[in-house]
Design an enzyme around this catalytic site. Structure first.
Site, mmCIF file in Angstrom:
data_model
loop_
_atom_site.group_PDB
_atom_site.id
_atom_site.type_symbol
_atom_site.label_atom_id
_atom_site.label_comp_id
_atom_site.label_asym_id
_atom_site.label_seq_id
_atom_site.Cartn_x
_atom_site.Cartn_y
_atom_site.Cartn_z
ATOM 1 N N ASP A 142 -62.184 -45.191 -89.593
ATOM 2 C CA ASP A 142 -60.987 -44.996 -88.770
ATOM 3 C C ASP A 142 -61.000 -43.620 -88.110
ATOM 4 O O ASP A 142 -60.072 -42.830 -88.248
ATOM 5 C CB ASP A 142 -59.728 -45.175 -89.624
ATOM 6 C CG ASP A 142 -59.624 -46.571 -90.200
ATOM 7 O OD1 ASP A 142 -58.760 -47.334 -89.749
ATOM 8 O OD2 ASP A 142 -60.412 -46.915 -91.106
ATOM 9 N N ASP A 169 -63.238 -49.323 -87.171
ATOM 10 C CA ASP A 169 -62.333 -48.549 -86.324
ATOM 11 C C ASP A 169 -63.003 -47.257 -85.882
ATOM 12 O O ASP A 169 -62.799 -46.189 -86.460
ATOM 13 C CB ASP A 169 -61.000 -48.272 -87.025
ATOM 14 C CG ASP A 169 -60.059 -49.476 -86.966
ATOM 15 O OD1 ASP A 169 -60.452 -50.510 -86.408
ATOM 16 O OD2 ASP A 169 -58.928 -49.366 -87.491
ATOM 17 N N TYR A 172 -60.993 -46.226 -81.212
ATOM 18 C CA TYR A 172 -59.586 -46.432 -80.872
ATOM 19 C C TYR A 172 -59.399 -46.450 -79.353
ATOM 20 O O TYR A 172 -58.385 -45.985 -78.826
ATOM 21 C CB TYR A 172 -58.684 -45.377 -81.513
ATOM 22 C CG TYR A 172 -58.433 -45.635 -82.987
ATOM 23 C CD1 TYR A 172 -57.249 -46.195 -83.435
ATOM 24 C CD2 TYR A 172 -59.410 -45.327 -83.927
ATOM 25 C CE1 TYR A 172 -57.035 -46.441 -84.785
ATOM 26 C CE2 TYR A 172 -59.207 -45.569 -85.278
ATOM 27 C CZ TYR A 172 -58.017 -46.129 -85.701
ATOM 28 O OH TYR A 172 -57.811 -46.379 -87.043
ATOM 29 N N HIS A 285 -63.881 -53.630 -93.379
ATOM 30 C CA HIS A 285 -62.763 -52.823 -92.899
ATOM 31 C C HIS A 285 -61.500 -52.924 -93.757
ATOM 32 O O HIS A 285 -60.913 -51.912 -94.132
ATOM 33 C CB HIS A 285 -62.428 -53.191 -91.457
ATOM 34 C CG HIS A 285 -61.456 -52.257 -90.812
ATOM 35 N ND1 HIS A 285 -61.681 -50.897 -90.707
ATOM 36 C CD2 HIS A 285 -60.219 -52.475 -90.258
ATOM 37 C CE1 HIS A 285 -60.654 -50.319 -90.114
ATOM 38 N NE2 HIS A 285 -59.752 -51.245 -89.838
ATOM 39 N N HIS A 295 -50.554 -52.362 -94.980
ATOM 40 C CA HIS A 295 -51.536 -53.455 -94.890
ATOM 41 C C HIS A 295 -51.683 -54.237 -96.187
ATOM 42 O O HIS A 295 -52.779 -54.733 -96.508
ATOM 43 C CB HIS A 295 -52.897 -52.912 -94.430
ATOM 44 C CG HIS A 295 -52.850 -52.200 -93.124
ATOM 45 N ND1 HIS A 295 -52.376 -52.785 -91.975
ATOM 46 C CD2 HIS A 295 -53.194 -50.924 -92.776
ATOM 47 C CE1 HIS A 295 -52.440 -51.915 -90.967
ATOM 48 N NE2 HIS A 295 -52.917 -50.780 -91.433
ATOM 49 N N HIS A 322 -59.118 -49.068 -92.729
ATOM 50 C CA HIS A 322 -57.886 -49.742 -92.316
ATOM 51 C C HIS A 322 -56.616 -49.016 -92.768
ATOM 52 O O HIS A 322 -55.747 -48.716 -91.955
ATOM 53 C CB HIS A 322 -57.890 -51.187 -92.818
ATOM 54 C CG HIS A 322 -56.978 -52.105 -92.056
ATOM 55 N ND1 HIS A 322 -56.817 -52.048 -90.696
ATOM 56 C CD2 HIS A 322 -56.170 -53.115 -92.484
ATOM 57 C CE1 HIS A 322 -55.967 -52.992 -90.309
ATOM 58 N NE2 HIS A 322 -55.549 -53.643 -91.372
ATOM 59 N N HIS A 324 -54.781 -45.805 -93.674
ATOM 60 C CA HIS A 324 -55.069 -44.433 -93.249
ATOM 61 C C HIS A 324 -54.733 -43.451 -94.366
ATOM 62 O O HIS A 324 -53.795 -42.648 -94.281
ATOM 63 C CB HIS A 324 -54.310 -44.116 -91.965
ATOM 64 C CG HIS A 324 -54.698 -45.014 -90.833
ATOM 65 N ND1 HIS A 324 -53.912 -45.207 -89.724
ATOM 66 C CD2 HIS A 324 -55.806 -45.782 -90.635
ATOM 67 C CE1 HIS A 324 -54.519 -46.052 -88.897
ATOM 68 N NE2 HIS A 324 -55.665 -46.409 -89.437
#
Length: 431
Positions: A142, A169, A172, A285, A295, A322, A324
């Site tokens: 991410d 990720d 972005y 992910h 999530h 995924h 953060h």
């Protein structure tokens, strides 16, 4: 006009439902326009491409620029060359440059090579991974393109690592294709010097119903060794380095027991020689074990389908993104601690524009060892066939602070050989 029509569709595909409030992140980085010749290699990155081979990828504005890589072990002396192929893609009003992918080798292990792309670009260098332990992986997911991203990359640069692992990720870009270009420029200093092995996240999907299938930009730009590992999709593949076998899986492609991904994974795992690769790692992910409020439950279906398979094969560590924030578990299987289970690490804290996920379940599940909502990166040093040292480094006031660390013993040296487990044999080797 076209963008006005498509914007609601595009937005609908990337909404993330969550009940937590992210704090203000650092600003997105600004990339001033830099005039370069049309044949100048840009966004250079490398990846492993089978035994003793490296794939070099880059972009030029000039479609006639050759997919040529010249290389050697001394600066300015290119005794070898490799030729590759070129692709490109269009996305609404955007047209990519020429995307070059060239595989070079055979290469010596643990050796510095000097190279240039397209027959004229500036000289770059990379170091090939070792053929035996110890080996060090840098791990961060991410990433995005914010001030925190730059901090994370600066800290990774200080790490004496051999391969970078990224569980989804990347840029972005989120449909704005120039964001892929700026991301490529941002990571080039690191990604051109060490292999970057990546898998996709939800921000790579970029599908537009009735107009665009998903992952077009990701697949065109970040080609991984899926063909070399017997996969039919760039969204899942495997590779071996030193004494580790690493499986990269797709959270956003089919994974049920009748899917191509599941059948490929079962075939890949069933042929492993654990004497040759005593360490087995997996990346995808969406985390399966997650005590953060963000999530929750999103990985349950994939976990239901694939956890028995990975457990039967004796996977040592799983890295996901995924969420953060950072979290590490005990060895766990089927929802509870298990001495022959997997250590799960969530490391979706590379620096993305959406900020951190602060809220966790209270009380924490018994399998959760450590969690913290901070940006950072991880380092996994596999010392030998039995022991590895894992450390997570928080980005604290722009200084890398080691905030979590643990010695991990391999399952193969802990009495957890899947070949000695009848249930595991049935899962892994049954028709």
């Amino acid at each position: 006009m076209l963008l006005k029509i498509l914007l609601p569709l595009m937005t609908a595909t990337v909404l993330i439902t969550a009940d937590y409030v992210r704090p203000p992140p650092r600003k997105t980085l600004h990339f001033p326009w830099d005039s370069k010749s049309s044949s100048h290699p840009q966004q250079v990155h490398i990846s492993l491409a089978g035994d003793k081979h490296i794939r070099v990828s880059w972009i030029t504005s000039d479609s006639s620029s050759p997919s040529l890589v010249e290389y050697g072990t001394s600066p300015g002396k290119y005794n070898f060359k490799g030729h590759g192929d070129t692709t490109s893609y269009s996305y609404l009003l955007y047209s990519s440059g020429s995307i070059h992918h060239t595989v070079i080798g055979p290469l010596e292990h643990n050796t510095v090579y000097y190279y240039r792309c397209g027959g004229q670009g500036p000289e770059q260098s990379f170091k090939t991974p070792p053929t035996e332990f110890p080996i060090t992986f840098a791990v961060a997911g991410d990433l995005g393109q914010t001030g925190w991203t730059k901090s994370t990359l600066d800290h990774i640069k200080l790490c004496e690592y051999d391969v970078h692992l990224l569980p989804g990720d990347l840029s972005y870009a989120d449909y704005i294709q120039s964001g892929w270009d700026t991301f490529g420029e941002l990571v080039q200093p690191l990604a051109s010097a060490r292999p970057w092995m990546v898998t996709q996240g939800n921000h790579e999907k970029e599908n537009i119903p009735f107009f665009k299938d998903g992952f077009e930009s990701y697949n065109a730009r970040w080609k991984m060794p899926y063909e070399e590992s017997g996969s039919t999709s760039n969204l899942y593949y495997s590779f071996e380095v030193a004494g580790a076998h690493v499986v990269m899986l797709g959270s956003y492609t089919d994974y049920d027991e009748n899917s191509d991904q599941y059948n490929w994974l079962k075939a890949d795992l069933s042929t492993l020689d654990r004497k040759k690769t005593p360490w087995l790692l997996a990346l995808f992910h969406v985390p399966w074990y997650n005590s953060n409020n963000a999530h929750q439950g999103e990985g349950d279906k994939m976990m239901g389908a694939m956890e028995p398979l990975l457990h039967a094969a004796g996977v040592d560590i799983i890295f996901a993104g995924h969420v953060h924030a950072y979290e590490r578990t005990k060895r766990v299987y089927n929802g509870k601690s298990d001495p022959c289970g997997v250590v799960h690490v969530t490391i979706g804290d590379g620096g993305n524009k959406e900020g951190l996920a602060h809220k966790y379940k209270d009380p924490s599940p018994e399998w959760s060892v450590f969690h913290e909502a901070s940006f950072g990166h991880g380092e996994l040093k596999i010392v030998n066939s039995t022991h590895a040292f894992w450390s997570w480094h928080r980005n604290d006031d722009d200084e890398p602070v080691r905030s979590d660390e643990v010695w991990i013993t391999s399952l193969m040296s802990s009495g957890c050989d899947p070949k000695d487990n009848k249930e595991a044999r049935e899962v892994l080797w049954s028709p």
